[in-house]
Scaffold this motif. Structure first.
Motif, mmCIF file in Angstrom:
data_model
loop_
_atom_site.group_PDB
_atom_site.id
_atom_site.type_symbol
_atom_site.label_atom_id
_atom_site.label_comp_id
_atom_site.label_asym_id
_atom_site.label_seq_id
_atom_site.Cartn_x
_atom_site.Cartn_y
_atom_site.Cartn_z
ATOM 1 N N SER A 153 30.681 35.288 42.611
ATOM 2 C CA SER A 153 30.760 35.654 44.027
ATOM 3 C C SER A 153 31.107 37.125 44.237
ATOM 4 O O SER A 153 30.802 37.691 45.287
ATOM 5 C CB SER A 153 31.760 34.760 44.761
ATOM 6 O OG SER A 153 32.996 34.799 44.112
ATOM 7 N N HIS A 154 31.729 37.765 43.224
ATOM 8 C CA HIS A 154 32.059 39.180 43.393
ATOM 9 C C HIS A 154 30.855 40.085 43.157
ATOM 10 O O HIS A 154 30.979 41.318 43.272
ATOM 11 C CB HIS A 154 33.249 39.548 42.503
ATOM 12 C CG HIS A 154 34.506 38.872 42.973
ATOM 13 N ND1 HIS A 154 34.785 37.559 42.666
ATOM 14 C CD2 HIS A 154 35.519 39.302 43.771
ATOM 15 C CE1 HIS A 154 35.923 37.213 43.251
ATOM 16 N NE2 HIS A 154 36.386 38.251 43.917
ATOM 17 N N CYS B 86 42.409 36.688 36.166
ATOM 18 C CA CYS B 86 41.978 35.281 36.118
ATOM 19 C C CYS B 86 41.491 34.933 34.717
ATOM 20 O O CYS B 86 40.691 35.663 34.138
ATOM 21 C CB CYS B 86 40.857 35.056 37.139
ATOM 22 S SG CYS B 86 40.180 33.394 37.034
ATOM 23 N N ASP C 246 33.428 37.117 36.885
ATOM 24 C CA ASP C 246 34.095 38.090 37.742
ATOM 25 C C ASP C 246 35.405 38.648 37.205
ATOM 26 O O ASP C 246 35.814 39.735 37.614
ATOM 27 C CB ASP C 246 34.323 37.473 39.133
ATOM 28 C CG ASP C 246 32.998 37.199 39.830
ATOM 29 O OD1 ASP C 246 31.954 37.546 39.240
ATOM 30 O OD2 ASP C 246 32.986 36.643 40.934
ATOM 31 N N GLY C 247 36.068 37.944 36.301
ATOM 32 C CA GLY C 247 37.314 38.449 35.702
ATOM 33 C C GLY C 247 38.219 39.091 36.734
ATOM 34 O O GLY C 247 38.609 40.261 36.602
ATOM 35 N N CYS C 248 38.598 38.327 37.760
ATOM 36 C CA CYS C 248 39.310 38.910 38.911
ATOM 37 C C CYS C 248 40.698 39.429 38.560
ATOM 38 O O CYS C 248 41.433 38.822 37.777
ATOM 39 C CB CYS C 248 39.455 37.864 40.015
ATOM 40 S SG CYS C 248 37.913 37.564 40.858
ATOM 41 N N HIS D 150 38.794 28.135 43.056
ATOM 42 C CA HIS D 150 39.604 27.657 41.921
ATOM 43 C C HIS D 150 40.989 28.310 41.905
ATOM 44 O O HIS D 150 41.994 27.661 41.660
ATOM 45 C CB HIS D 150 38.927 27.957 40.582
ATOM 46 C CG HIS D 150 37.469 27.635 40.546
ATOM 47 N ND1 HIS D 150 36.964 26.485 41.101
ATOM 48 C CD2 HIS D 150 36.415 28.296 40.027
ATOM 49 C CE1 HIS D 150 35.660 26.475 40.919
ATOM 50 N NE2 HIS D 150 35.295 27.557 40.277
ATOM 51 N N LEU D 151 41.023 29.612 42.122
ATOM 52 C CA LEU D 151 42.318 30.296 42.043
ATOM 53 C C LEU D 151 43.075 30.219 43.366
ATOM 54 O O LEU D 151 44.304 30.200 43.378
ATOM 55 C CB LEU D 151 42.111 31.760 41.620
ATOM 56 C CG LEU D 151 42.178 32.022 40.109
ATOM 57 C CD1 LEU D 151 43.615 32.131 39.621
ATOM 58 C CD2 LEU D 151 41.465 30.955 39.293
ATOM 59 N N LEU E 122 39.711 32.295 33.850
ATOM 60 C CA LEU E 122 38.650 31.283 33.796
ATOM 61 C C LEU E 122 37.321 31.840 33.301
ATOM 62 O O LEU E 122 37.073 33.047 33.340
ATOM 63 C CB LEU E 122 38.478 30.635 35.175
ATOM 64 C CG LEU E 122 39.702 29.894 35.701
ATOM 65 C CD1 LEU E 122 39.417 29.296 37.077
ATOM 66 C CD2 LEU E 122 40.140 28.801 34.745
ATOM 67 N N LEU F 132 39.660 35.985 46.004
ATOM 68 C CA LEU F 132 39.527 35.081 44.860
ATOM 69 C C LEU F 132 38.658 33.901 45.302
ATOM 70 O O LEU F 132 38.385 33.738 46.495
ATOM 71 C CB LEU F 132 40.900 34.575 44.413
ATOM 72 C CG LEU F 132 41.925 35.650 44.041
ATOM 73 C CD1 LEU F 132 43.282 35.005 43.728
ATOM 74 C CD2 LEU F 132 41.455 36.467 42.840
ATOM 75 N N CYS F 133 38.273 33.069 44.364
ATOM 76 C CA CYS F 133 37.439 31.925 44.737
ATOM 77 C C CYS F 133 38.298 30.664 44.903
ATOM 78 O O CYS F 133 39.513 30.685 44.693
ATOM 79 C CB CYS F 133 36.360 31.698 43.675
ATOM 80 S SG CYS F 133 37.044 31.016 42.166
HETATM 81 S S1 SF4 Z 1 35.697 34.316 41.025
HETATM 82 FE FE1 SF4 Z 1 37.280 32.748 40.779
HETATM 83 S S2 SF4 Z 1 37.032 31.918 38.715
HETATM 84 FE FE2 SF4 Z 1 35.889 33.842 38.837
HETATM 85 S S3 SF4 Z 1 37.312 35.354 38.036
HETATM 86 FE FE3 SF4 Z 1 37.503 35.381 40.279
HETATM 87 S S4 SF4 Z 1 39.165 33.944 40.733
HETATM 88 FE FE4 SF4 Z 1 38.509 33.569 38.606
#
Ligand code: SF4
Length: 582
Positions: A155-156, A6, A12-14, A40-41, A8, A37-38
């Motif tokens: 969130s992660h 990700c 979290d750099g998913c 946004h993604l 963004l 993922l959140c």
């Molecule tokens: S939590 Fe969302 S914005 Fe943050 S890295 Fe993961 S997918 Fe991207």
């Protein structure tokens, strides 16, 4: 199936699995992402993109737009050309454009609308700003969540907080506060005073880690002298806390493995660096650095230890207070200064004076709609890049997965501009990326990580000149007198990332004011006046109002000023008066 990361601006750099139909899924095998993922993604493909270049409101081909850009760069003096980059995408290759603008001898906007004041404080105390990942926090017994709202911005981190004793310090009753052992609903701008109060009490109750303080810290005696000279009453009043809560906090952390997670909320003030240094000082007294399950995490320096491929020397304009009216040509990449910069009215007036504003980005926003020339960028799926995260130590590759000729990558745009002005071409983007990765990565359990984190951060050294932790010995609160009115605080909400995606324009007001939803109020301070629709909230202190970052008019009243250290915006260093409209 492909893997990417990700792009963004997020802790979290998913790690992302991209399926054949381009559906994005969280990588289940990744230790941080854990398969989710959140918002946004999960909705990434639903957000409308800029599909066509345009000039003076009319669609033009991409080739024509690039010709117009070269013409503008030739027409206006480099000294009156400003390069302004936002943080819509945090891939390393996003920085490539500044190599052209530096060669062109343009002026580069430098500084931050985000975390740099706090970063400056961390660097002063620890010498380098290293991250505290969820894998580390998982080993803690107690977690203090200080001015951060992980449910929204991180969130992660949430799985790592399960079954921990939680302490929340936040002027807002965030979701995590209801599961916390203690919520200190601190006064905005009170964080430095609370941290110093805690330091004072740690010393009084002799709770210091004496070995750590003696062996790993540089100026402890001077720090104690400084902190003991501040009247206790002042610390309590400025923090807006009661002593029982502070005593309970100390009893919860005593002898425990403690992690402190700091967010940017604490440092949106002129003395923001000192705020984070004060929290660090509390942690150092307890000996929380360099041990399993202990530490202080802020937004780290993601590039620490890696080569910086796009380091340049150039004239600088301070970004949070950039004066666009001084420039004929303003080139804006991946940002939205008309919404995000403090003191919006001044920004609007100044940008209207620039002769040519170029917007280079993915989505329409307040800035793109005012730009003379709009150049569509490519998404993270359409170009090569690499992501270094500020919330953990994993390195994320971002290979090109699909072609799109409607836009242009930062790398290709830079190559075209270098060629148009007779400068030497860059090496290939793949080789730049591989050099960055090779400079400080190592493979661990199938994932690339930063070598810096092969040992626990600060386990053997701090990166200061003395090699030891260095305490603050002074601070300068230049808004010491608070004055009348409400604190106006800014927070993130889970459907937007600053002004990207789905924003929320309400002004949140405490229920004690007795307003009904949609009633209209005018807020005023010395920076301006603006009308908002209200939404009552039981989550706020009685002296606080709240706007979400990215809201329309979020910055009409924020100061046209920056932090003492770090060239950072100081959004919350002001108060406002509120008037109900009939
Ligand atoms: S939590 Fe969302 S914005 Fe943050 S890295 Fe993961 S997918 Fe991207």
């Amino acid at each position: 199936m492909h893997f990417t990361t990700c792009p963004l601006d997020c802790f979290d750099g998913c790690s992302i699995v991209v399926e054949e139909d381009l559906k994005l899924k969280g990588n289940k095998a990744h230790p941080i992402t854990q398969g989710f993922l959140c918002h946004h993604l999960n909705h990434y493909h639903h957000f409308e993109r800029i599909e066509e270049a345009r000039y003076q409101g009319q669609s033009v081909s991409l080739e024509k737009a690039l010709e117009l850009l070269v013409d503008a760069l030739k027409t206006y003096a480099p000294s009156r050309t400003l390069f302004f980059k936002g943080s819509g995408n945090l891939g390393v290759m996003q920085g490539v454009t500044k190599t052209f603008f530096a060669k062109h001898q343009a002026v580069l906007a430098s500084g931050s609308l985000c975390d740099e004041a706090g970063d400056a404080g961390v660097v002063q105390s620890r010498g380098a700003n290293l991250s505290l990942s969820p894998l580390h926090v998982k080993e803690s017994e107690v977690v203090i969540v200080w001015g951060r709202n992980p449910s929204v911005t991180n969130s992660h981190m949430l799985p790592a907080l399960k079954n921990k004793t939680l302490i929340v310090i936040n002027p807002v009753k965030i979701d995590l506060a209801s599961n916390a052992a203690l919520h200190i609903q601190i006064k905005p701008k009170g964080d430095l005073y609370l941290a110093l109060l805690l330091c004072r009490l740690v010393a009084m109750e002799e709770l210091e880690d004496k070995v750590f303080v003696k062996e790993r810290c540089d100026n402890y005696d001077e720090f104690l002298e400084f902190v003991n000279a501040i009247p206790m009453r002042k610390l309590i009043d400025k923090a807006g806390v009661n002593l029982d809560d502070v005593g309970e906090l100390l009893s919860l952390v005593k002898g425990k493995k403690v992690s402190i997670l700091i967010g940017i909320g604490v440092q949106k003030y002129s003395f923001g660096h000192s705020v984070v240094r004060s929290i660090d000082a509390f942690a150092a007294m307890l000996g929380l650095f360099g041990k399993v399950g202990c530490g202080v995490g802020y937004l780290s320096n993601s590039g620490f230890g890696f080569t910086s491929p796009f380091k340049v020397n150039a004239k600088k304009e301070p970004l949070p207070i950039a004066n666009f009216s001084k420039y004929d040509l303003v080139f804006i990449q991946g940002g939205n200064p008309l919404n995000q910069m403090p003191c919006s009215k001044k920004v609007q007036e100044n940008i209207a004076k620039a002769k040519c504003v170029v917007y280079f980005g993915l989505h329409e926003n307040e800035t793109s709609t005012k730009a003379h020339l709009v150049i569509p960028a490519l998404s993270f799926l359409e170009k090569n890049d690499v992501k270094l995260s500020y919330g953990h130590h994993f390195v994320g590759r971002m290979p090109k997965i699909v072609e799109n000729s409607a836009g242009i990558s930062e790398y290709d745009l830079t190559q075209k501009l270098l060629q148009a002005f007779g400068h030497e071409a860059l090496q290939s983007d793949e080789s730049i990326i591989e050099e960055v990765i090779a400079s400080n990565s190592v493979l661990q359990d199938g994932f690339l990580i930063s070598k810096t984190y092969e040992e626990i951060p600060y386990a053997t050294k701090f990166y200061t000149p003395s090699g030891k932790f260095e305490f603050l010995e002074e601070f300068d609160d230049d808004m010491e007198e608070e004055g009348e009115g409400f604190f106006l605080i800014a927070a993130k909400q889970n459907k937007s990332l600053n002004s990207q995606f789905v924003t929320n324009d309400y002004l949140y007001v405490p229920t004690s004011l007795g307003f009904k939803q949609e009633e209209r109020v005018r807020l005023t301070n010395r920076y301006g006046s603006c009308i908002y629709s209200v939404m009552p909230s039981a989550k706020l202190r009685d002296d606080c109002l709240l706007l979400y970052s990215g809201a329309k008019n979020a910055n009409m009243l924020t100061p046209n000023a920056m932090s003492q250290e770090g060239n950072c915006a100081i959004y919350q260093d002001m108060k406002v008066t509120l008037e109900k409209l009939q």
